[in-house]
Design a protein around this motif. Sequence first.
Motif, mmCIF file in Angstrom:
data_model
loop_
_atom_site.group_PDB
_atom_site.id
_atom_site.type_symbol
_atom_site.label_atom_id
_atom_site.label_comp_id
_atom_site.label_asym_id
_atom_site.label_seq_id
_atom_site.Cartn_x
_atom_site.Cartn_y
_atom_site.Cartn_z
ATOM 1 N N SER A 130 11.764 -3.129 4.382
ATOM 2 C CA SER A 130 11.408 -2.778 3.008
ATOM 3 C C SER A 130 11.558 -1.298 2.689
ATOM 4 C CB SER A 130 9.951 -3.207 2.718
ATOM 5 O OG SER A 130 9.775 -4.586 2.929
ATOM 6 N N LEU A 131 11.426 -0.433 3.686
ATOM 7 C CA LEU A 131 11.468 1.004 3.448
ATOM 8 C C LEU A 131 12.413 1.671 4.442
ATOM 9 C CD1 LEU A 131 7.651 1.768 3.020
ATOM 10 C CD2 LEU A 131 9.349 1.715 1.205
ATOM 11 N N PRO A 132 13.096 2.734 4.030
ATOM 12 C CA PRO A 132 13.896 3.505 4.998
ATOM 13 C C PRO A 132 12.984 4.182 6.024
ATOM 14 C CG PRO A 132 14.475 4.054 2.714
ATOM 15 C CD PRO A 132 13.221 3.255 2.653
ATOM 16 N N ARG A 189 9.700 6.517 1.579
ATOM 17 C CA ARG A 189 10.366 6.418 2.882
ATOM 18 C C ARG A 189 9.416 6.934 3.952
ATOM 19 N NH1 ARG A 189 12.306 10.470 0.050
ATOM 20 N NH2 ARG A 189 13.969 9.156 -0.789
ATOM 21 N N LEU A 190 9.684 6.528 5.188
ATOM 22 C CA LEU A 190 8.890 6.978 6.324
ATOM 23 C C LEU A 190 9.753 7.874 7.201
ATOM 24 C CD1 LEU A 190 7.114 3.633 7.295
ATOM 25 C CD2 LEU A 190 6.058 5.622 6.206
ATOM 26 N N HIS A 191 9.239 9.047 7.495
ATOM 27 C CA HIS A 191 9.965 9.957 8.379
ATOM 28 C C HIS A 191 9.755 9.595 9.845
ATOM 29 C CE1 HIS A 191 9.466 12.128 4.559
ATOM 30 N NE2 HIS A 191 10.648 12.637 4.833
ATOM 31 N N GLY A 234 3.040 -6.397 14.844
ATOM 32 C CA GLY A 234 3.544 -7.593 14.176
ATOM 33 C C GLY A 234 4.244 -7.321 12.866
ATOM 34 N N GLY A 235 3.755 -6.344 12.104
ATOM 35 C CA GLY A 235 4.323 -6.081 10.784
ATOM 36 C C GLY A 235 5.452 -5.073 10.767
ATOM 37 N N VAL A 236 5.922 -4.636 11.942
ATOM 38 C CA VAL A 236 6.935 -3.571 12.005
ATOM 39 C C VAL A 236 8.221 -3.990 11.317
ATOM 40 C CG1 VAL A 236 8.454 -2.322 13.574
ATOM 41 C CG2 VAL A 236 6.005 -2.397 14.021
ATOM 42 N N GLU A 237 8.701 -5.198 11.587
ATOM 43 C CA GLU A 237 9.979 -5.614 11.021
ATOM 44 C C GLU A 237 9.923 -5.677 9.496
ATOM 45 O OE1 GLU A 237 12.821 -5.759 12.578
ATOM 46 O OE2 GLU A 237 11.676 -5.083 14.328
ATOM 47 N N ALA A 268 0.826 -1.205 0.000
ATOM 48 C CA ALA A 268 0.000 0.000 0.000
ATOM 49 C C ALA A 268 0.860 1.256 0.000
ATOM 50 C CB ALA A 268 -0.933 0.000 1.211
ATOM 51 N N LEU A 269 1.913 1.273 0.793
ATOM 52 C CA LEU A 269 2.794 2.441 0.824
ATOM 53 C C LEU A 269 3.438 2.668 -0.543
ATOM 54 C CD1 LEU A 269 4.549 1.959 4.289
ATOM 55 C CD2 LEU A 269 2.666 3.494 3.722
#
Length: 795
Positions: free
Chosen positions: A598-600, A575-577, A590-593, A567-568
């Motif tokens: 996958s993204l910075p 990237r995520l700030h 659960g999905g954090v890792e 989705a991202l």
Amino acid sequence: MDRANRSAPAPMGLACVAALLAGMVATLWSSALPAQVLLWALLVLGLAAWRVPSRARWIGAGLAGVTWAGLHATWSLGAQLPVAWEGREVTVTGRVVGLPEPQARRTRFLFRVDDEGRQPAPLQGRLLRLAWYDEFGATEPGPRTQLGAGERWRLRVRVRAPRGLANPGGVDTERYAAAQRISAMGYVRDAAVAERLSPAAGIDGWRSRMSARIADQVPDRHARFVQALALGDTRGLDDRDWQVLRATGLTHLIAISGFHVGMVAGACALAAAGLWWLGPALARHVPRPQAAGAAALVSALGYAAVAGFALPTVRTVLMIAVVVLARLARRHIRLVDTLALAMLAVLLFDPLSLLAAGFWLSFGGVAWLAWCLPSSLHWAKAFLPAQGVATVGLLPFTAVLFGQASLAGPLANLLAIPWWSLVVVPLSLVGTGLEALLPGTGSWAWRAASGCFAPSWQLFERVAQHPYALWWLPESPAWALWLALAGGFWLLLPRGVPGKSLALLLWLPLLWPDRERPREGEVELVVIDVGQGLSALVRTANHALLFDAGPAVEEGFDAGERAVVPALRALGVPRLHALVVSHGDNDHAGGVEAVRASLPVRTVLAPPGSPVDTHAACIAGASWHWDGVRFRFLHPGLHFPYLGNEASCVLKVETPHGGLLLPGDIGAVIERGLVHHDADALRADVVVLPHHGSAGSSDPAFVAATSPRLVLNASGAGNRFGHPRADVVARWRRRGAEVLDTQFGGALRVWLGANGLQVRERRHDQARWWDAVRRQQAGGLSYRLEEGRPDAPED
């Protein structure tokens, strides 16, 4: 009249087949289906008009396409499990279809229920998608490991209608189920009563046994690729393997492809012709061209059966059959006519194959080559031009179907196509043939195939690690595909055609679509559909924050990998700030890792004491500004102990146009504390429902303090907790809020800006006919929510 008849398009010519295809596409991408009686009436009219020789014959073909696809879609939906049977436990007998997929804690497989009266009526003769899990707490795999392809079993299963998540860039489970005629999904409920009724039989059983022999006789780690190339068995490939294949653009080669089927057919045709050359007397009984054609067709059909009749192999078999029949009739046939007849056969037999990516990549690739490359060009000279044509012609399809483009693909294919197809695949097939005739004699060929494959795979693994090997593309509007195809057509016109550089402009909406990002001082909120859990993207003009990352379970589902990351990427977030993990429970963390891999991610925040690996803590009073938007935490306090749900980070997002509130899984006690401390800070136009709408949250004082216009909830369809509770939903509605839920609407997108509050539901915005069952379920579940579900336990 005769002149009109002579100018009429051929009934099975390119014009009529194209019209048939267009009619089917128009139906299968519509949001609803006409009544079945109307479809039958229009089908008769369309067939009659198609049969009459006139210039408008193609109109009849198009009408026939509309109605024939509509009927197949209606039958597919009609075969799905009724809402009244949702969640029932039933005992069924049937046969395992295809190759079971064993995983760490479960085995997934297709199951064809017997077509006889002792079976549950809605499931008689139907295809089910089942999972067999190990017993809770078991240290060793259970009886699921005994499950074999082609075997008949009696199973106790719990079933539900096919459904999945609805997100940008995500897999559409309902579309897949409709295309494959899967009537229900479920899992084996009681392993103790499972019983094998008969051993493996048929081609699937043979494939499974042969695949096991490859695994036993090829000791190195590349045996899984020999299994894929020889038998189309890709079960041994892990996520890392598929990532390398996608990055290098080689997914079309790793299983049995149409190109491989054509190569085998050509080799068998040459072998038959050579045999007839060595024994001229054979021509007295069967002419050499007919013998070569028969050998090509039989070998192609057998190889396609070994591959489980995957769509690219079926297309090649049909094209070979058309050529063989033309030779037998002593008629010359063009490649484009061969392609049209093969497409006609596929569309008439299974119109729903249009819903599969394989149809467009398979027929689209051959169509581009047939149009661009002259038939007189020698294959050696055509290899490089063919790569260029395939790259330009298929890029729009891969961008739309998979949201990505392999920049390394053209170069990787230059090596992989000749080496794998002319060396590795023949050795794999020789080993399989020898093993089938004389067990124990094929291992040398399989090992040689593995040894030849290994150096190339090591090279491709290094290529895939390059940061620019794979280009992820944001999701584009549907019309961008047709513009890009027109641009490709223009680019591939003969050299003298002017203005080719302008054709690149037609690619811009596909490759650089509008990401619908908010402007300065505005904010966008996307509640991603992750099932029973939460993940929400908050985006400003130049920054992105992810609030939670959904659940991950041992059985193989990781919402971070399967829902959040796609989705991202589809939303154009490179990237995520900041990544805020509200608390450490699995349904939020659960999905954090998977997201971090996958993204910075610049900063990870979580409450103090949580088990999440973070850079900083979310503490009440901490705040910052991005692009004219203020972010601040309202909870937990500095010395608040970590108490799981009650310690959830509460994030307030404030803009000049209104505010958003993301409260995590806090309960009524914390809600009342926030109201007592600073009720004004809770005021928000949009609120994410606390704790998924559980009975222990959404205190009346908290609801009154927030007074939102819109409430968004993240919950799983038919979840066992009964979220959201009917009384909770009613409480928010009485305050004038509209309540939306991901289990009915899919991903929910909200914009808060100068144009006011705008909202978009994924399932409503991109409604398709295969969502009809989900809409029916939504109606039933909404009714039950109004009645209440007091017997459902809390988590």
